[in-house]
Scaffold this motif. Structure first.
Motif, PDB file in Angstrom:
ATOM      1  N   UNK A  22     -10.270   3.752   3.862  1.00 43.38           N
ATOM      2  CA  UNK A  22     -10.177   4.844   2.893  1.00 43.38           C
ATOM      3  C   UNK A  22     -10.594   4.349   1.515  1.00 43.38           C
ATOM      4  N   UNK A  23     -10.583   5.241   0.535  1.00 47.11           N
ATOM      5  CA  UNK A  23     -10.742   4.799  -0.851  1.00 47.11           C
ATOM      6  C   UNK A  23      -9.460   4.085  -1.275  1.00 47.11           C
ATOM      7  N   UNK A  24      -9.623   2.979  -1.985  1.00 49.33           N
ATOM      8  CA  UNK A  24      -8.490   2.187  -2.453  1.00 49.33           C
ATOM      9  C   UNK A  24      -8.406   2.317  -3.964  1.00 49.33           C
ATOM     10  N   UNK A  25      -7.359   2.976  -4.442  1.00 46.02           N
ATOM     11  CA  UNK A  25      -7.165   3.103  -5.876  1.00 46.02           C
ATOM     12  C   UNK A  25      -5.974   2.261  -6.317  1.00 46.02           C
ATOM     13  N   UNK A  26      -5.933   1.988  -7.610  1.00 45.14           N
ATOM     14  CA  UNK A  26      -4.895   1.132  -8.176  1.00 45.14           C
ATOM     15  C   UNK A  26      -3.552   1.863  -8.228  1.00 45.14           C
ATOM     16  N   UNK A  27      -2.516   1.173  -7.799  1.00 37.37           N
ATOM     17  CA  UNK A  27      -1.176   1.761  -7.845  1.00 37.37           C
ATOM     18  C   UNK A  27      -0.693   1.950  -9.276  1.00 37.37           C
ATOM     19  N   UNK A  28      -1.043   1.017 -10.148  1.00 40.66           N
ATOM     20  CA  UNK A  28      -0.544   1.069 -11.530  1.00 40.66           C
ATOM     21  C   UNK A  28      -1.410   1.924 -12.445  1.00 40.66           C
ATOM     22  N   UNK A  29      -2.717   1.981 -12.139  1.00 43.36           N
ATOM     23  CA  UNK A  29      -3.639   2.825 -12.918  1.00 43.36           C
ATOM     24  C   UNK A  29      -4.317   3.775 -11.948  1.00 43.36           C
ATOM     25  N   UNK A  83      -5.642   5.782  -0.568  1.00 35.92           N
ATOM     26  CA  UNK A  83      -4.351   5.103  -0.668  1.00 35.92           C
ATOM     27  C   UNK A  83      -4.329   4.339  -1.987  1.00 35.92           C
ATOM     28  N   UNK A  84      -3.134   3.887  -2.361  1.00 37.36           N
ATOM     29  CA  UNK A  84      -2.954   3.163  -3.618  1.00 37.36           C
ATOM     30  C   UNK A  84      -2.439   1.760  -3.317  1.00 37.36           C
ATOM     31  N   UNK A 127       0.842  -1.192   0.000  1.00 38.75           N
ATOM     32  CA  UNK A 127       0.000   0.000   0.000  1.00 38.75           C
ATOM     33  C   UNK A 127       0.879   1.244   0.000  1.00 38.75           C
ATOM     34  N   UNK A 128       0.573   2.178  -0.895  1.00 48.68           N
ATOM     35  CA  UNK A 128       1.197   3.497  -0.875  1.00 48.68           C
ATOM     36  C   UNK A 128       0.208   4.473  -0.235  1.00 48.68           C
ATOM     37  N   UNK A 129       0.577   5.007   0.915  1.00 49.71           N
ATOM     38  CA  UNK A 129      -0.307   5.961   1.582  1.00 49.71           C
ATOM     39  C   UNK A 129      -0.055   7.357   1.031  1.00 49.71           C
ATOM     40  N   UNK A 130      -0.943   8.286   1.370  1.00 45.43           N
ATOM     41  CA  UNK A 130      -0.844   9.655   0.872  1.00 45.43           C
ATOM     42  C   UNK A 130      -0.842  10.620   2.054  1.00 45.43           C
TER      43      UNK A 130
END
Length: 350
Positions: free
Chosen positions: A119-126, A222-223, A94-97
């Motif tokens: 949190x909202x979970x978005x794609x790290x690559x997209x 986060x991603x 996970x990449x946090x912001x």
């Protein structure tokens, strides 16, 4: 006692720790960061000790998966480090912001009934797409199939702010799960037999049966790389998802529900999903689904005991989605959350 403990479970994830742990530390807002290592063989512990002295390393004796590993780690934090009011469990991939913690904590503090949040979970690559593991908050339909705001089966929505509201949901993703520590321990933690996959959904269901709530926070994002430990194409992941879904359904379905009728329907629908795997040559996934059903029947005595105990403890009903997401998605061609009958993208409830 700390307000929040940030706890990352690691198994042979040194490369993810090297990549994402600096961002976690930079955005920890003064809260302690723990890494619980599940007997990794890739040098993770030595790497952490040499490169991240601020991280508190907990060395677990073996790899008990997500469920058993976090049970051991969080109990260790409670007994050896004074515990915390809240836990957050970000996956190692996970990449946090910046500012990811405060919106969730503020929401949970404002409503003491919230046992879990994400949190909202978005794609790290997209980066603009929601990610498979939880997206903007999850639900469970009347047959035990799961879906999310922002992700229904293989359809992933672009995040253009449609889920920026705070929303009561059914389950919060284990990819980045915030929990009230006292509720986690009150429930006995995750079901360790799940090992991995759907243990957080089972836990959210059980927490709601005790009268607590589960929410998604739209102001934190986060991603997620996804599949860092077990890739989605791995038949073992298919096995765990199908098996654990049946475990969860049997344990938690209401006492007056048409349980065995639902299990029979699941047998039929899971069989149909096997045909889809066969069409693309994934016969090992077909075997995994068969194994999952036999594992479910083999564990029925223990599941029955758990079901009885949960019914005796129950204080409230958890609200499931009353329709079939499988039918709506595949037969009615409703591919996004907003298209589901009677539900708007910013709806406050299903």
């Amino acid at each position: 006692m700390d307000t929040l403990a940030i706890v990352i479970l690691n198994y042979n994830g040194q490369s993810f720790l090297a990549k994402f742990l600096p961002t976690v530390l930079a955005n920890a807002d003064g809260h302690p960061v723990y890494v619980a290592d599940s007997a990794s063989t890739d040098g993770s512990v030595a790497f952490l000790q040499a490169n991240f002295p601020a991280v508190i390393v907990i060395q677990l004796p073996r790899n008990d998966g997500y469920a058993g590993g976090y049970n051991l780690a969080l109990e260790h934090i409670r007994t050896h480090y004074g515990g915390a009011t809240y836990y957050v469990l970000p996956n190692s991939d996970i990449e946090v912001t910046p500012g990811w913690l405060s919106p969730v904590l503020n929401l949970m503090k404002a409503n003491p009934k919230i046992a879990a949040c994400q949190p909202k979970i978005r794609s790290y690559s997209e980066r603009t797409l929601f990610e498979h593991a939880g997206a903007a908050g999850g639900f469970v339909d009347w047959l035990g199939y799961v879906f999310c705001r922002g992700r229904v089966f293989a359809t992933f929505e672009t995040d253009h702010g449609q889920y920026d509201n705070d929303q009561r949901i059914f389950w919060a993703t284990g990819a980045c799960l915030f929990m009230r520590a006292d509720v986690f321990h009150e429930t006995g933690g995750f079901d360790a037999f799940f090992f991995a996959h759907m243990e957080e959904i089972d836990w959210c269901w059980r927490a709601q049966r005790l009268g607590y709530e589960v929410w998604a926070c739209g102001q934190s994002v986060v991603y997620h790389v996804g599949g860092g430990t077990l890739h989605k194409s791995n038949p073992q992941k298919t096995y765990l998802n199908y098996r654990n879904s049946l475990f969860m359904l049997y344990k938690n379905w209401p006492a007056d529900g048409w349980l065995w009728g639902k299990i029979l329907l699941r047998l039929v629908l899971d069989g149909l999903s096997s045909v889809l795997f066969l069409k693309v040559g994934q016969w090992r996934d077909v075997l995994a689904i068969i194994r999952a059903h036999f594992a479910f029947y083999g564990r029925l005595p223990e599941l029955r005991r758990q079901r009885t105990a949960l019914q005796q403890q129950q204080k409230a009903e958890a609200r499931l989605y009353a329709q079939s997401i499988v039918w709506q998605y595949f037969a009615e061609n409703k591919k996004t959350f907003a298209e589901i009958s009677g539900v708007k993208a910013d709806s406050s409830a299903l």
